[in-house]
Design a protein around this motif. Structure first.
Motif, PDB file in Angstrom:
ATOM      1  N   ALA A  57       0.830  -1.209   0.000  1.00 31.39           N
ATOM      2  CA  ALA A  57       0.000   0.000   0.000  1.00 31.39           C
ATOM      3  C   ALA A  57       0.867   1.263   0.000  1.00 31.39           C
ATOM      4  O   ALA A  57       0.515   2.270  -0.636  1.00 31.39           O
ATOM      5  CB  ALA A  57      -0.923   0.000   1.215  1.00 31.39           C
ATOM      6  N   ILE A  58       1.999   1.227   0.710  1.00 30.54           N
ATOM      7  CA  ILE A  58       2.914   2.374   0.721  1.00 30.54           C
ATOM      8  C   ILE A  58       3.493   2.595  -0.672  1.00 30.54           C
ATOM      9  O   ILE A  58       3.545   3.726  -1.174  1.00 30.54           O
ATOM     10  CB  ILE A  58       4.043   2.153   1.754  1.00 30.54           C
ATOM     11  CG1 ILE A  58       3.467   2.116   3.172  1.00 30.54           C
ATOM     12  CG2 ILE A  58       5.101   3.246   1.634  1.00 30.54           C
ATOM     13  CD1 ILE A  58       4.467   1.695   4.231  1.00 30.54           C
ATOM     14  N   ALA A 109      -5.305   0.837   4.319  1.00 29.03           N
ATOM     15  CA  ALA A 109      -5.324   0.038   3.094  1.00 29.03           C
ATOM     16  C   ALA A 109      -4.703  -1.337   3.318  1.00 29.03           C
ATOM     17  O   ALA A 109      -5.249  -2.363   2.913  1.00 29.03           O
ATOM     18  CB  ALA A 109      -4.576   0.776   1.987  1.00 29.03           C
ATOM     19  N   GLY A 110      -3.550  -1.378   3.974  1.00 27.80           N
ATOM     20  CA  GLY A 110      -2.874  -2.651   4.220  1.00 27.80           C
ATOM     21  C   GLY A 110      -3.651  -3.558   5.148  1.00 27.80           C
ATOM     22  O   GLY A 110      -3.750  -4.776   4.921  1.00 27.80           O
ATOM     23  N   ALA A 137      -4.518  -3.805  -5.639  1.00 27.16           N
ATOM     24  CA  ALA A 137      -3.979  -2.504  -6.043  1.00 27.16           C
ATOM     25  C   ALA A 137      -5.088  -1.455  -6.101  1.00 27.16           C
ATOM     26  O   ALA A 137      -4.910  -0.314  -5.656  1.00 27.16           O
ATOM     27  CB  ALA A 137      -3.296  -2.623  -7.395  1.00 27.16           C
ATOM     28  N   TYR A 138      -6.236  -1.838  -6.636  1.00 24.13           N
ATOM     29  CA  TYR A 138      -7.351  -0.889  -6.748  1.00 24.13           C
ATOM     30  C   TYR A 138      -7.968  -0.593  -5.385  1.00 24.13           C
ATOM     31  O   TYR A 138      -8.317   0.558  -5.087  1.00 24.13           O
ATOM     32  CB  TYR A 138      -8.409  -1.431  -7.708  1.00 24.13           C
ATOM     33  CG  TYR A 138      -7.966  -1.388  -9.142  1.00 24.13           C
ATOM     34  CD1 TYR A 138      -8.090  -0.228  -9.899  1.00 24.13           C
ATOM     35  CD2 TYR A 138      -7.380  -2.498  -9.743  1.00 24.13           C
ATOM     36  CE1 TYR A 138      -7.661  -0.173 -11.220  1.00 24.13           C
ATOM     37  CE2 TYR A 138      -6.948  -2.460 -11.059  1.00 24.13           C
ATOM     38  CZ  TYR A 138      -7.092  -1.293 -11.798  1.00 24.13           C
ATOM     39  OH  TYR A 138      -6.658  -1.240 -13.093  1.00 24.13           O
ATOM     40  N   SER A 139      -8.125  -1.641  -4.567  1.00 24.94           N
ATOM     41  CA  SER A 139      -8.694  -1.400  -3.234  1.00 24.94           C
ATOM     42  C   SER A 139      -7.751  -0.551  -2.387  1.00 24.94           C
ATOM     43  O   SER A 139      -8.186   0.360  -1.674  1.00 24.94           O
ATOM     44  CB  SER A 139      -9.004  -2.732  -2.538  1.00 24.94           C
ATOM     45  OG  SER A 139      -7.843  -3.527  -2.393  1.00 24.94           O
ATOM     46  N   ALA A 140      -6.452  -0.827  -2.466  1.00 23.01           N
ATOM     47  CA  ALA A 140      -5.478  -0.048  -1.692  1.00 23.01           C
ATOM     48  C   ALA A 140      -5.490   1.422  -2.106  1.00 23.01           C
ATOM     49  O   ALA A 140      -5.463   2.326  -1.266  1.00 23.01           O
ATOM     50  CB  ALA A 140      -4.079  -0.630  -1.860  1.00 23.01           C
ATOM     51  N   ARG A 141      -5.540   1.671  -3.407  1.00 18.00           N
ATOM     52  CA  ARG A 141      -5.547   3.056  -3.875  1.00 18.00           C
ATOM     53  C   ARG A 141      -6.833   3.773  -3.450  1.00 18.00           C
ATOM     54  O   ARG A 141      -6.806   4.938  -3.026  1.00 18.00           O
ATOM     55  CB  ARG A 141      -5.392   3.108  -5.395  1.00 18.00           C
ATOM     56  CG  ARG A 141      -5.418   4.519  -5.991  1.00 18.00           C
ATOM     57  CD  ARG A 141      -4.257   5.379  -5.504  1.00 18.00           C
ATOM     58  NE  ARG A 141      -2.989   4.836  -5.933  1.00 18.00           N
ATOM     59  CZ  ARG A 141      -2.410   5.100  -7.108  1.00 18.00           C
ATOM     60  NH1 ARG A 141      -2.996   5.901  -7.968  1.00 18.00           N
ATOM     61  NH2 ARG A 141      -1.251   4.569  -7.413  1.00 18.00           N
ATOM     62  N   TYR A 142      -7.959   3.079  -3.564  1.00 15.00           N
ATOM     63  CA  TYR A 142      -9.231   3.694  -3.178  1.00 15.00           C
ATOM     64  C   TYR A 142      -9.233   4.037  -1.685  1.00 15.00           C
ATOM     65  O   TYR A 142      -9.631   5.138  -1.291  1.00 15.00           O
ATOM     66  CB  TYR A 142     -10.388   2.755  -3.501  1.00 15.00           C
ATOM     67  CG  TYR A 142     -11.744   3.366  -3.227  1.00 15.00           C
ATOM     68  CD1 TYR A 142     -12.390   4.110  -4.202  1.00 15.00           C
ATOM     69  CD2 TYR A 142     -12.366   3.216  -1.992  1.00 15.00           C
ATOM     70  CE1 TYR A 142     -13.633   4.691  -3.960  1.00 15.00           C
ATOM     71  CE2 TYR A 142     -13.598   3.794  -1.733  1.00 15.00           C
ATOM     72  CZ  TYR A 142     -14.231   4.527  -2.724  1.00 15.00           C
ATOM     73  OH  TYR A 142     -15.457   5.102  -2.467  1.00 15.00           O
ATOM     74  N   ILE A 143      -8.799   3.064  -0.877  1.00 17.10           N
ATOM     75  CA  ILE A 143      -8.770   3.290   0.574  1.00 17.10           C
ATOM     76  C   ILE A 143      -7.833   4.447   0.904  1.00 17.10           C
ATOM     77  O   ILE A 143      -8.150   5.305   1.736  1.00 17.10           O
ATOM     78  CB  ILE A 143      -8.336   2.009   1.320  1.00 17.10           C
ATOM     79  CG1 ILE A 143      -9.357   0.888   1.091  1.00 17.10           C
ATOM     80  CG2 ILE A 143      -8.183   2.275   2.815  1.00 17.10           C
ATOM     81  CD1 ILE A 143      -8.862  -0.494   1.478  1.00 17.10           C
ATOM     82  N   TYR A 144      -6.685   4.487   0.240  1.00 20.30           N
ATOM     83  CA  TYR A 144      -5.731   5.569   0.512  1.00 20.30           C
ATOM     84  C   TYR A 144      -6.289   6.921   0.070  1.00 20.30           C
ATOM     85  O   TYR A 144      -6.119   7.931   0.766  1.00 20.30           O
ATOM     86  CB  TYR A 144      -4.401   5.305  -0.194  1.00 20.30           C
ATOM     87  CG  TYR A 144      -3.353   6.321   0.182  1.00 20.30           C
ATOM     88  CD1 TYR A 144      -2.681   6.245   1.401  1.00 20.30           C
ATOM     89  CD2 TYR A 144      -3.062   7.390  -0.666  1.00 20.30           C
ATOM     90  CE1 TYR A 144      -1.751   7.205   1.768  1.00 20.30           C
ATOM     91  CE2 TYR A 144      -2.131   8.349  -0.314  1.00 20.30           C
ATOM     92  CZ  TYR A 144      -1.475   8.254   0.911  1.00 20.30           C
ATOM     93  OH  TYR A 144      -0.553   9.207   1.273  1.00 20.30           O
ATOM     94  N   ASN A 145      -6.968   6.948  -1.063  1.00 15.92           N
ATOM     95  CA  ASN A 145      -7.550   8.209  -1.533  1.00 15.92           C
ATOM     96  C   ASN A 145      -8.596   8.741  -0.562  1.00 15.92           C
ATOM     97  O   ASN A 145      -8.788   9.955  -0.447  1.00 15.92           O
ATOM     98  CB  ASN A 145      -8.180   8.016  -2.914  1.00 15.92           C
ATOM     99  CG  ASN A 145      -7.145   7.934  -4.017  1.00 15.92           C
ATOM    100  OD1 ASN A 145      -5.988   8.311  -3.829  1.00 15.92           O
ATOM    101  ND2 ASN A 145      -7.549   7.412  -5.168  1.00 15.92           N
TER     102      ASN A 145
END
Length: 646
Positions: free
Chosen positions: A539-540, A623-624, A607-615
């Motif tokens: 996620a980082i 995200a992680g 990758a998509y879930s991590a980016r969405y959560i981070y956004n």
């Protein structure tokens, strides 16, 4: 132009509708639109023995309980009784057993097609899988639970006890053979009279004349079976010594150069196949198939379901009161389509739930300050391209070679007194740990490379670990609560599917499954740290792969491809060799190839879930944590395999 609907409540509603349509559709297909009674038993062997005794009294039978009547451990199975089966019209029964790292629902093509043709079907969870405890194996005389299920099937008032068959996939065939070994003895009155053996046929060489007496045996050895190609050259089973040896157990005088595929043999030689829907003219026969399938495909393909149906039609004919249905007439793909809707709905739920919970008063405290757009690097700068390409290339190369090197070593390096005693679970776990640590290393390398490239300019290189920075301990603890809240809410429909509709969400071995609640804490303690080690650094890295002049979806797709491309390349090489030469490129990674088909979509989605959560949160830990928890819960390997040591 109409305004687009962007409300997370709308998308949550869509996800829930997909899940409930999946449950209802799956239930309708499973019950043959109300024509088949479906029930699930999860209880002790003592309770099962009582049920057998009650059935004996009701039907006037004398089925003996030969397993241990234990009152501690649970055994789980599904029973499907079609409308034509009754105490006044007993019909043949088939007991199905899945392969390793799966559950009773894995056999859905077989049990759906057999039940709609009028057979009573029992599909079991093997010990250490699904809802069956590991101890069931020893309590059923080493038959992986099959012995108890067969005796239960024989006792049912709606079943003809003299017409009970078994079928399995892979390890499930071992369960079938062990039950045959127990029951098909010279002095036994409780005999298994048919066996359709598909994919995973090593135990065939252990058959004897005593076990085969009165048995109609269909065996399917897949041409491209990842396991069997290594054991006995399954691509050439119809012409090699192993295939000939199996046939000669039935027909010792066979002298041809090749075994005719689909030909029935008795001790006296070949016989004609029965008319469609009719049984053989003899009660002991053998038939071999060599379909162009891989190991997992047999129990999830038109050809595998056809062989299964034809094998039991040949053994028992069309069950009394049922109409003959051609084996090419198959409806199980419709049930799979419904189950896929549930998969889509499940994964879809993550996004609106994250958005809605992050806006609540409590969880708004985990949302960190957004990075200013102008502070992000520009992809137009060639230095960014260089650092990105070098970093991703090294990560992909490491991921590829570590998978083929570490996967076979998992059982050796992970303590099997703590983790599951299996190279499958441990191999994936070891690889995941290595990749997580290496991603941290590459984050540092990427930072150093960018620092060198920018050292003579006025542009400063930011701290690459900033996406994971926490303002205080309470924010970190609240992030953990946030992650658990999201995942718990995601799994509410999964448990409704399990307990109300006897369903789950899946496609083949890619499963969203409701793990036994009492085992969840220990499962999380064991496996969550492994996945956390991977998903937080991932996620980082994902959060750092953003540019002010490139849309989010572009950089997220780059991360998604980077996550899984190594396994895609491995699968292509592994299976190209298998189809070209009849042998895997890496024989020691046979299960690694099969498992990759389930892992690849997980990594792509992450990758998509991590980016969405981070956004939504600017919090890489969120995200992680969420991706790690979802992976522990939904990946079929963790959901089932971990049961063997719990």
């Amino acid at each position: 132009m109409k305004k687009k609907i962007k409300s997370p409540w709308f998308w949550l509603a869509v996800a829930l509708v997909l899940c409930f349509v999946s449950m209802i559709g799956t239930s309708c297909m499973q019950t043959n639109w109300g024509k088949t009674d479906v029930s699930v038993f999860t209880g002790t062997l003592s309770e099962l023995a009582e049920m057998i005794q009650d059935n004996n009294e009701e039907a006037g039978k004398d089925i003996q309980v030969t397993f241990t009547e234990d009152s501690t451990y649970n055994f789980s199975f599904m029973t499907l009784i079609p409308s034509n089966a009754s105490a006044s019209n007993p019909v043949p029964a088939i007991v199905c057993c899945h392969g390793a790292f799966n559950s009773k629902e894995m056999q859905l093509p077989g049990y759906i097609e057999l039940a709609r043709r009028g057979f009573v079907v029992v599909s079991i969870d093997m010990p250490g899988h699904g809802y069956s405890d590991d101890a069931i194996d020893s309590l059923t005389n080493g038959t992986l639970g099959m012995l108890a299920a067969v005796e239960y099937a024989m006792s049912l008032p709606c079943v003809d006890a003299a017409q009970v068959g078994v079928t399995g996939h892979s390890m499930g065939n071992m369960a079938c053979f062990y039950a045959i070994q127990q029951l098909n003895t010279a002095d036994s009155t409780q005999r298994i009279t048919a066996w359709v053996e598909g994919a995973g046929t090593m135990v065939a060489s252990m058959m004897t004349q005593e076990y085969m007496d009165g048995l109609v045996w269909t065996i399917a050895v897949d041409k491209y079976d990842e396991s069997d190609t290594g054991f006995f050259d399954s691509l050439h089973i119809l012409t090699n010594e192993y295939g000939m040896g199996i046939l000669k157990l039935t027909y010792p005088e066979f002298s041809g150069d090749a075994i005719p595929e689909g030909q029935w043999f008795t001790a006296n030689g070949p016989i004609d196949s029965p008319n469609p829907g009719e049984k053989l003219s003899v009660d002991q026969a053998f038939c071999m198939y060599n379909p162009p399938l891989t190991h997992p495909q047999f129990h999830f393909s038109h050809a595998g379901a056809k062989i299964t149906v034809d094998g039991f039609y040949a053994a028992y004919g069309t069950p009394s009161g049922a109409e003959y249905i051609d084996s090419d007439n198959q409806v199980w793909p419709v049930m799979v389509a419904f189950e896929v809707l549930g998969l889509i709905g499940f994964f879809m739920m993550l996004f609106p739930l994250v958005s809605l919970l992050a806006k609540t008063k409590l969880f708004s405290k985990i949302v960190r300050k957004e990075t200013a757009l102008e502070a992000m690097p520009s992809i137009k700068d060639p230095r960014e391209w260089l650092s990105l390409i070098v970093t991703l290339a090294i990560l992909i190369v490491f991921s590829f070679f570590s998978y083929i090197k570490l996967y076979p070593q998992g059982e050796r390096y992970l303590d099997t007194s703590i983790y599951a005693s299996s190279s499958v679970a441990n191999g994936l776990g070891l690889w995941t740990l290595a990749c997580g640590v290496f991603v941290v290393f590459m984050i540092v390398v990427n930072y150093a490379l960018r620092w060198l490239l920018y050292r003579k300019s006025k542009i400063s290189v930011g701290n690459p670990f900033a996406p994971a920075a926490m303002s205080c301990v309470s924010q970190f603890l609240l992030t953990i609560v946030f992650a658990f809240s999201v995942v718990i809410l995601m799994f509410i429909p999964v448990y409704i599917a399990r307990y109300v509709f006897d369903a789950d969400f899946r496609i083949c071995s890619f499963i969203v499954y409701a793990p036994p609640i009492d085992n969840i804490p220990l499962t999380i303690m064991k496996y969550f740290p492994i996945w956390l080690t991977f998903y937080v650094p991932n996620a980082i890295m994902n959060a750092n792969t953003r540019y002010r002049d490139v849309p989010n979806w572009v950089t997220t797709t780059i991360c998604a491809i980077a996550n899984c491309v190594a396994l895609v390349i491995f699968v292509i090489i592994q299976y190209s060799a298998l189809y070209r030469n009849g042998q895997l490129w890496r024989v020691d990674c046979s299960m690694a190839g099969i498992l990759a088909f389930a892992v690849i979509p997980c990594l792509f989605y992450a990758a998509y879930s991590a980016r969405y959560i981070y956004n939504r949160t600017r919090n890489a830990w969120a995200a992680g944590l969420i991706n790690g928890l979802v992976t522990v819960s939904y990946t079929h390997l963790r959901a089932h395999e971990t049961r063997s040591n719990l």
